[in-house]
Design an enzyme around this catalytic site. Structure first.
Site, PDB file in Angstrom:
ATOM      1  N   HIS A  94       1.695   4.668  -2.666  1.00  0.00           N
ATOM      2  CA  HIS A  94       1.775   6.114  -2.384  1.00  0.00           C
ATOM      3  C   HIS A  94       3.152   6.656  -2.794  1.00  0.00           C
ATOM      4  CE1 HIS A  94      -1.961   6.920  -0.296  1.00  0.00           C
ATOM      5  NE2 HIS A  94      -1.761   5.999   0.633  1.00  0.00           N
ATOM      6  N   HIS A 151       0.834  -1.204   0.000  1.00  0.00           N
ATOM      7  CA  HIS A 151       0.000   0.000   0.000  1.00  0.00           C
ATOM      8  C   HIS A 151       0.872   1.259   0.000  1.00  0.00           C
ATOM      9  CE1 HIS A 151      -3.726   2.258   1.182  1.00  0.00           C
ATOM     10  NE2 HIS A 151      -2.841   3.066   1.751  1.00  0.00           N
ATOM     11  N   GLU A 152       1.838   1.295   0.900  1.00  0.00           N
ATOM     12  CA  GLU A 152       2.657   2.501   1.021  1.00  0.00           C
ATOM     13  C   GLU A 152       3.592   2.656  -0.184  1.00  0.00           C
ATOM     14  OE1 GLU A 152       1.612   4.518   3.198  1.00  0.00           O
ATOM     15  OE2 GLU A 152       0.457   3.108   4.424  1.00  0.00           O
ATOM     16  N   GLU A 197      -4.978   7.783  -2.783  1.00  0.00           N
ATOM     17  CA  GLU A 197      -5.429   6.462  -2.324  1.00  0.00           C
ATOM     18  C   GLU A 197      -5.674   5.533  -3.514  1.00  0.00           C
ATOM     19  OE1 GLU A 197      -5.636   5.025   0.656  1.00  0.00           O
ATOM     20  OE2 GLU A 197      -4.821   6.814   1.610  1.00  0.00           O
TER      21      GLU A 197
END
Lengths: 506, 506
Positions: free
Chosen positions: B274, B270-271, B300
């Site tokens: 980003h 997930h990170e 997101e």
């Protein structure tokens, strides 16, 4: 505006300056520990901006006006005599910090910062390539900027005194020379005597020591020394350092070699000594410009005291060697605390200052001090520095570097214009032993406490006599207040002569 | 002053603002990763000071004067039409940032910051003690500050729209509702169908997984995804996050549980999503206010795309499961990529948003969006929030929390006044699948590339179509530019329905 209102405003300015300094310290700490490689250029820009903002705020006309309003002038920095002593000390130090900043023209500060950046980069390549002449033009500039800085501060006749004063307030080159002279002579004599003695065996220090186990031992050592890890951290960096990110956030770094276990151990203890000073200022100084060391020399007196007087003592390893051995049973089981004590106190001529033993360390400093003096008096041309270095090494330590990388290019200090800094290290040795004398007379069982691993009474003594004063007293005044005496090399020399006569059976 | 000189000055102001923001990010990153426990209060003071300085500089009359001089007004933020499009976008965003800051009175900003600090502390205790009423007065204040903030910005009639606009420019509550409505209905239907299907076996995820091996695997995963560790880092924090300390210093954090290996893996992926966005802005935007995500929802869309569409796909684990298994042979040798795929895609009603699967996740968001809307329309009294929460949970997910800690107190957002933030998460899901549809039509073999562990073409596509624009386009315009369509839940729903029909054999 009444005096109390003016004081309150000055305290706010000071508190905010400190906060900005701490923020800068966070960015610098990160740069030395965790910053990704390609993040370096942007970090420099961030630091330049924050430092510019800090300088601008510190030198604002309001600071000067408030200081004057409270009676603080360059001649009478403490201001109105009716103010409480703590406030007078506060004004004295803030006036000093303010003057130092405001007397430098803004263009000069930017130009010097820029030149320092380029000079440090040039030094890194020059040291790598053993190419002094590539560094020479930068060195010349650094000397020039330093000289002009001292002249802006009013040291027109003796600029080098102005540089010494940055790091050791109240101490000029003549005063330094007066103690370094006999110090150098006596250390050289001892050094020559040791050179003809049989060497203790230190070969067992040169084994494989797992770096992760070294790190675990360093943490245990910190804990046993009394480092509060809720108020600080230990990390790894190329060059060990201590930095203060807040009154309750004092961080140290160390480095571990895969062999030579003593390197990481003594770096850790050294930095713990600096950290105790920074952690133990009294609550009344918290967050102010007075919550700082009295000088670099006094700061080094603490780090070198813990590293050497405590950390390289027989008592210390009586208690600690069994702990160390439990971390490295295979490498150390055949050796005793006494073997270890003798090995870590091996004296030998070394080309490199940071690898030097306690006996020769100060000789490395004296060499640099004498060269700096000659550079600033104009007696020595920077182009002749490599030759002068080799001659002095020969004279003081009996060895000569084969390359400038191992000689005049070895230290970072000159590349960043930090002339006048080196004496602090040797002064720290002297202060440290003067304090130790008084400490032992106040706590007669100090050495047994060290052997028992009970360091708290020693730290308390240092806190209650030295740290409690923060930056309120200049080093000579502090020394007098604590020991009742002026600066002297005698206690240090007596300690060195007695300890090393023992180690070498002289 | 000519337009080019004014532009140059504005760019300098902007660049310095960004540098200050980055410095703040360093202090915050450190606070979440390495700050010693007792350093927290001083760090807050340092941050408050830096943020105050940044606000003061941004809202200086000079910024406003220069913007006006270039023709930028609140009505025509892009300024003079003869300026190049990039400069017009720069003015548009700087005007937006400037307006948002300058319209808030300084006293209001300080009071809100102070109240937020107290509110977050109160929330931490209230959640720990399951005591909503202790938090209620703070919540009421947070709602009030948020409402007043929106009103200062001109959202007098519909303050909640002003809050949504912080995170999702150009999107009001009615627009959000128009897509959340069918989204909620269709997800609920699917969720009910799945509830009566046999559960895949996920018990083997609940074994002991050595945390250090998990960390090594996370690093390998990052490397394989294409994360450049010369331009960023991975560390550990209580709540995973991504932060930008420089264009070449983008850091992510994750956390590892001793069991439940999927937690650390999916936080990391997930990170990384980003981070790719932050790392891949084009050189022309570097260091400017345009080097930023288009919105929180678009941000997101990237993290959730990599986490779910890529990271929870069968293709991904075809390639990656053998690697994972090599790190944990004892725990995973009896299982296949397909077992793992099914286990990590288990759907079940969960009380906690951050633990929710892809099917129910958006339902957690819809619940929060609907409650926020009611709070700001005045239809819901904050005191009645716990009951309203339980009712909606029952209605949307069929479960009810036994305690407020597991219910209305679970998230940090409201305690810091971040109303209007939650919808970004669900919008991110929708944007992500709209982008994925276009990506697959441009790169027909995308899924095979994922199975082969060749992620570079996907990242390049995202860079060239989305990241290249930075913050120049508002989300609806960006979406249209990339996909040719407006916002729609259809692609996301089609993906979810097809994927989970497969997993559950519906």
């Amino acid at each position: 505006m009444g005096p109390s209102e003016a004081l309150e405003k000055l305290h706010l300015i000071d508190r905010e300056n400190r906060r900005l300094e701490r923020a800068v310290a966070v960015l610098r700490w990160d740069q030395e520990t965790y910053l990704p490689e390609k993040g370096v250029p942007e970090r420099s820009e961030q630091l330049a901006l924050l430092e510019g903002i800090a300088h601008e705020r510190l030198t604002s006309p309001e600071t000067g006006r408030l200081l004057s309003e409270l009676g603080s002038t360059p001649e009478n920095p403490g201001g109105d005599e009716k103010l409480p002593p703590l406030e007078r000390d506060f004004l004295k130090i803030l006036r000093r910090v303010y003057e130092r900043a405001v007397l430098l023209p803004r263009d000069f500060v930017s130009a010097a910062a820029l030149a320092e950046g380029l000079s440090q980069a040039a030094w890194i390549s020059a040291r790598r390539d053993n190419n002094f002449s590539a560094f020479l033009p930068h060195l010349v500039k650094m000397i020039d900027f330093s000289r002009r800085r001292a002249i802006y501060w009013g040291y027109t006749e003796k600029p080098y005194d102005g540089l010494l004063d940055i790091y050791e307030p109240g101490m000029g080159a003549d005063e330094v020379n007066a103690v370094f002279n006999p110090l150098g002579r006596r250390l050289s004599e001892l050094f020559k005597k040791i050179a003809v003695c049989p060497r203790p065996d230190s070969s067992f220090l040169d084994q494989d020591f797992n770096v992760e186990d070294q790190a675990r031992f360093s943490r245990e050592l910190m804990r046993r020394l009394g480092f509060d890890s809720l108020r600080g951290r230990l990390d790894v960096s190329a060059h060990p350092f201590t930095t203060t990110l807040g009154c309750d956030d004092v961080r140290i770094t160390t480095r571990y070699l895969g062999r030579q276990i003593q390197s990481g151990i003594f770096s850790t203890i050294h930095e713990v000594g600096h950290a105790f000073y920074e952690m133990d200022f009294p609550a009344e100084l918290r967050g102010t410009c007075l919550a700082d060391g009295a000088s670099m020399g006094i700061h080094e007196s603490q780090s070198r005291f813990w590293e050497n007087v405590v950390g390289r003592s027989r008592s210390f390893w009586e208690g600690m060697f069994p702990v160390l051995r439990s971390y490295f049973p295979a490498a150390l089981s055949r050796f005793t605390a006494d073997d270890f004590y003798r090995a870590i106190n091996l004296v030998e001529p070394s080309l490199i200052r940071i690898e030097a033993d306690e006996v020769s360390y100060s000789l490395h400093i004296i060499l640099r001090f004498e060269l700096e003096r000659e550079l600033f008096s104009g007696r020595l041309d920077p182009a002749d520095l490599p030759a002068a270095w080799r001659n002095k090494m020969k004279e003081l330590l009996g060895v000569e570097p084969e390359s400038d990388s191992q000689g005049v290019l070895q230290d970072v200090h000159w590349s960043m214009g930090a002339f006048g800094y080196f004496p602090s290290y040797a002064l720290g040795n002297l202060y440290g032993l003067q304090f130790w004398g008084k400490l032992k007379s106040d706590i007669p069982g100090a050495e047994e406490l060290i052997a028992q691993g009970n360091f708290a009474p020693i730290r308390s003594w240092l806190r209650d006599t030295i740290y409690v004063r923060g930056r309120r007293l200049e080093p000579p005044v502090l020394l007098e207040a604590v020991t009742g005496k002026g600066l002297s090399a005698e206690p240090f020399l007596a300690y060195i002569e007695s300890k090393y006569s023992g180690v070498y059976g002289i």
